[in-house]
Design a protein around this motif. Structure first.
Motif, mmCIF file in Angstrom:
data_model
loop_
_atom_site.group_PDB
_atom_site.id
_atom_site.type_symbol
_atom_site.label_atom_id
_atom_site.label_comp_id
_atom_site.label_asym_id
_atom_site.label_seq_id
_atom_site.Cartn_x
_atom_site.Cartn_y
_atom_site.Cartn_z
ATOM 1 N N LEU A 41 0.766 -1.138 -0.064
ATOM 2 C CA LEU A 41 0.216 0.064 -0.085
ATOM 3 C C LEU A 41 0.899 1.383 0.078
ATOM 4 N N PHE A 42 0.692 2.161 -0.863
ATOM 5 C CA PHE A 42 1.253 3.512 -1.051
ATOM 6 C C PHE A 42 0.296 4.493 -0.582
ATOM 7 N N THR A 43 0.769 5.221 0.400
ATOM 8 C CA THR A 43 0.125 6.228 0.929
ATOM 9 C C THR A 43 0.272 7.669 0.515
ATOM 10 N N ILE A 44 -0.443 8.507 0.344
ATOM 11 C CA ILE A 44 -0.053 9.805 -0.081
ATOM 12 C C ILE A 44 -0.083 10.688 1.498
ATOM 13 N N LYS A 45 0.754 11.957 1.539
ATOM 14 C CA LYS A 45 0.909 12.576 2.667
ATOM 15 C C LYS A 45 -0.332 13.813 2.693
ATOM 16 N N LYS A 46 -0.979 13.833 3.766
ATOM 17 C CA LYS A 46 -1.898 15.142 3.790
ATOM 18 C C LYS A 46 -1.378 15.921 4.982
ATOM 19 N N VAL A 99 -6.585 -13.409 -1.294
ATOM 20 C CA VAL A 99 -5.841 -12.434 -0.680
ATOM 21 C C VAL A 99 -5.890 -12.750 0.873
ATOM 22 N N THR A 100 -4.724 -12.641 1.167
ATOM 23 C CA THR A 100 -4.456 -12.884 2.687
ATOM 24 C C THR A 100 -4.145 -11.380 3.257
ATOM 25 N N VAL A 101 -4.836 -10.860 4.300
ATOM 26 C CA VAL A 101 -4.600 -9.473 4.695
ATOM 27 C C VAL A 101 -3.720 -9.478 5.963
ATOM 28 N N ASN A 102 -2.575 -9.055 6.103
ATOM 29 C CA ASN A 102 -1.917 -9.105 7.475
ATOM 30 C C ASN A 102 -2.806 -8.829 8.613
ATOM 31 N N GLU A 103 -2.341 -9.492 9.511
ATOM 32 C CA GLU A 103 -3.263 -9.035 10.972
ATOM 33 C C GLU A 103 -2.948 -7.694 11.447
ATOM 34 N N ASP A 104 -1.749 -7.127 11.074
ATOM 35 C CA ASP A 104 -1.394 -5.850 11.631
ATOM 36 C C ASP A 104 -1.995 -4.819 10.957
ATOM 37 N N VAL A 105 -2.792 -5.012 9.867
ATOM 38 C CA VAL A 105 -3.545 -4.014 9.164
ATOM 39 C C VAL A 105 -4.948 -3.750 10.107
ATOM 40 N N SER A 106 -5.011 -2.416 10.487
ATOM 41 C CA SER A 106 -6.070 -2.236 11.282
ATOM 42 C C SER A 106 -7.618 -2.174 10.258
ATOM 43 N N LYS A 107 -8.653 -2.435 10.999
ATOM 44 C CA LYS A 107 -10.022 -2.268 10.195
ATOM 45 C C LYS A 107 -10.238 -0.853 9.809
ATOM 46 N N GLU A 108 -9.902 0.049 10.485
ATOM 47 C CA GLU A 108 -9.605 1.384 9.985
ATOM 48 C C GLU A 108 -9.239 1.599 8.650
ATOM 49 N N THR A 109 -7.833 0.860 8.455
ATOM 50 C CA THR A 109 -7.126 1.191 7.307
ATOM 51 C C THR A 109 -7.820 0.361 6.155
ATOM 52 N N LEU A 110 -8.375 -0.807 6.436
ATOM 53 C CA LEU A 110 -9.308 -1.853 5.545
ATOM 54 C C LEU A 110 -10.401 -0.959 4.721
ATOM 55 N N PHE A 111 -11.130 -0.264 5.617
ATOM 56 C CA PHE A 111 -12.477 0.436 5.123
ATOM 57 C C PHE A 111 -12.602 2.028 4.953
ATOM 58 N N ALA A 112 -11.566 2.727 5.599
ATOM 59 C CA ALA A 112 -11.387 4.212 5.339
ATOM 60 C C ALA A 112 -11.121 4.588 3.839
ATOM 61 N N GLU A 143 5.223 3.307 2.264
ATOM 62 C CA GLU A 143 5.001 2.059 1.563
ATOM 63 C C GLU A 143 4.986 1.154 2.574
ATOM 64 N N ALA A 144 3.822 0.205 2.482
ATOM 65 C CA ALA A 144 3.544 -0.783 3.619
ATOM 66 C C ALA A 144 3.071 -2.163 2.961
ATOM 67 N N LEU A 145 3.820 -3.398 3.411
ATOM 68 C CA LEU A 145 3.172 -4.569 3.215
ATOM 69 C C LEU A 145 1.507 -4.752 3.885
ATOM 70 N N VAL A 146 0.736 -5.038 2.953
ATOM 71 C CA VAL A 146 -0.523 -5.287 3.716
ATOM 72 C C VAL A 146 -1.030 -6.711 3.485
ATOM 73 N N PHE A 155 -10.880 -14.894 0.834
ATOM 74 C CA PHE A 155 -10.213 -13.675 1.222
ATOM 75 C C PHE A 155 -10.207 -13.980 2.987
ATOM 76 N N ILE A 156 -8.914 -13.811 3.223
ATOM 77 C CA ILE A 156 -8.520 -14.099 4.718
ATOM 78 C C ILE A 156 -8.090 -13.137 5.420
ATOM 79 N N TYR A 157 -8.633 -12.702 6.697
ATOM 80 C CA TYR A 157 -8.298 -11.601 7.484
ATOM 81 C C TYR A 157 -8.594 -12.247 8.947
ATOM 82 N N GLY A 158 -7.276 -12.508 9.655
ATOM 83 C CA GLY A 158 -7.304 -12.931 11.123
ATOM 84 C C GLY A 158 -8.289 -14.161 10.925
ATOM 85 N N ASP A 159 -9.237 -14.211 11.698
ATOM 86 C CA ASP A 159 -9.992 -15.658 11.926
ATOM 87 C C ASP A 159 -11.193 -15.532 10.861
ATOM 88 N N MET A 160 -11.253 -14.564 9.975
ATOM 89 C CA MET A 160 -12.285 -14.551 9.010
ATOM 90 C C MET A 160 -11.862 -14.966 7.584
#
Length: 473
Positions: A41-46, A99-112, A143-146, A155-160
């Motif tokens: 994930l590449f993030t722009i600065k605000k 897709v497997t999403v890393n567990e350290d990715v927050s729910k806020e990051t996933l859906f914001a 940049e961050a591995l997600v 689609f796998i995220y934690g126990d989902m």
């Protein structure tokens, strides 16, 4: 734009489109490519007002572009208001890779909302190149591995865990009752084989460079693509418009068409919607014009006395079948039992890529194609459903006149609307005249070109235009 209709008022509205140019080798597509690849994930600065830091954004995008050019990034998706979860889901749907999403990715990051951010697919062995490029550009930390591409079609995220089938259904089923994508649940496979001809019709009247006549009627829209395809294959083309503003225009057009046919070795009936497919269905006006006695005589002389060829694609196929050139090989009236093309089972226009298998090598038009091979081309029609009595279906297959059939991902002819998009009987996409010299098919083989449909898998060049030209050499 603005306007008023009855009691509806549309205020003046500006609609803006941004267009840019790029080299084809620098273009990547969003669907995931391979199991094991990493998602970055590449993030722009605000700033404090949530406005982009444009200097950082430009540097970020330049770095991403350079990584794409270097082949480090193989797919990418720009986030929108639905966030990362929606972006990686759409990337996964393309090739049905999980897709497997890393567990350290927050729910806020996933859906914001992630406007301006980009998620990219990077082969595992090249992730270090991403970090090095970002460090060199002073962008470390943006940049961050997600996650990564898994092989489980889930689609796998934690126990989902959500299966690909379940996710696709949730995505597509919302409007299914309002705008259905299929009219039947029939998914039967069609049990037919391949026809290998002992003899192929050989042209006796050789020409170094054949000429192709392409008639254009009001509503025809594929004449340019058709002419380009034949010219790339080494033919000359004559393109004439049938004028119908008054009786004199029609008489002049008939004379011009006859003259053009006499100068040609091939007639190509192009696609489109001649006369808006009115009155009484597709290609009716097209076929009516060619039933003029002078034009009928010119066409039959081309076929019978000069060993000529005829090709019709989409609306052109509809014209050929209404004229009788397929399956009979001559211009003649249709009977109640004649094969024909009618409305798609879904009851509306269909536009999508289709996979068709060459099931006969009898036609000169198919000599450059491989018997049994599958080719992918765009289909775009409202009346492409091939129908015929069982006796005719048996006869067409026995004579090798069924040229091509719609097939599924396994290359098997099918009645499944996902693949047989119009519901054609026996999955028939194209047929020929008895000797193979007249070919009609629905899928637009002429729309293949360099840099077109680059993200569509499978061979797209069925080589019918090259085969038609080679027939005369």
């Amino acid at each position: 734009m603005s306007g008023t209709f009855n009691d509806i008022d549309v205020p003046p509205t500006l609609v803006s489109f941004a267009v840019d140019i790029a080299k084809e080798k620098d273009i990547i597509t969003p669907e995931l490519k391979a199991v094991g690849d990493q998602l970055v994930l590449f993030t722009i600065k605000k700033d404090e007002f949530d406005l982009p830091d444009y200097a950082q954004v430009m540097k970020l995008y330049d770095t991403i572009h350079a990584l794409i050019q270097a082949g480090v990034i193989v797919s990418a998706y720009a986030l929108d208001g639905k966030g990362l979860a929606a972006a990686v889901s759409k990337m996964a749907f393309g090739n049905k890779l999980g897709v497997t999403v890393n567990e350290d990715v927050s729910k806020e990051t996933l859906f914001a909302p992630g406007f301006g951010n980009i998620v990219a697919e990077v082969p595992a062995e090249k992730v270090a190149e991403v970090k090095a490029a970002f460090d060199a550009a002073g962008l470390a930390g943006y940049e961050a591995l997600v996650g990564w591409v898994n092989e489980e079609e889930s689609f796998i995220y934690g126990d989902m865990r959500i299966s690909m089938e379940e996710a696709l259904h949730a995505w597509t089923a919302t409007l299914e009752k309002v705008f259905p994508t299929r009219a039947t649940e029939n998914k039967d496979e069609v049990k037919t084989g391949l026809y290998k001809a002992d003899n192929i019709y050989v042209c006796k009247n050789k020409v170094a460079k054949p000429t192709v006549f392409i008639p254009v009627f009001p509503g025809t829209n594929c004449e340019y693509d058709s002419a380009d395809a034949f010219e790339r294959a080494g033919a000359n083309t004559i393109v004439k418009v049938f004028k119908n503003m008054n009786a004199n225009d029609i008489r002049e057009s008939v004379d011009e068409f006859v003259k053009a046919i006499e100068q040609s070795q091939i007639i190509m009936f192009p696609g489109g919607f001649s006369a808006g497919d009115e009155p009484d269905g597709s290609a009716k006006f097209f076929a009516t014009a060619f039933r003029n006695a002078k034009m009928t005589e010119a066409v039959m002389k081309l076929l019978n006395e000069r060993d000529g060829l005829a090709l019709g694609i989409c609306n052109g196929f509809q014209a050929l079948i209404k004229l009788g050139l397929v399956p009979y090989g001559e211009i003649r009236p249709q009977s109640a039992e004649s094969p024909t093309l009618t409305y798609n089972t879904i009851g509306r226009h269909v536009s999508k890529m289709v996979y068709t298998k060459v099931v006969s090598n009898k036609s000169p038009w198919l000599q450059g194609a491989e018997l049994g091979k599958v080719y992918c081309n765009p289909a775009s029609h409202g009346e492409g459903r091939f129908v015929a009595p069982q006796e005719w279906l048996d006869k067409l297959f026995a004579n090798g006149q069924v040229a091509t059939q719609y097939v599924n991902e396994a290359g098997v002819p099918t009645m499944d609307e996902e693949w047989n998009v119009n519901g054609s009987y026996m999955a028939i996409e194209g047929i020929t005249s008895p000797d193979g010299r007249v070919l009609g098919k629905m899928a637009h083989s002429e729309r293949r070109d360099r840099s077109v449909a680059m993200n569509i898998y499978g061979e797209q060049d069925i080589k019918i235009f090259e085969s038609g030209v080679a027939y005369f050499k």
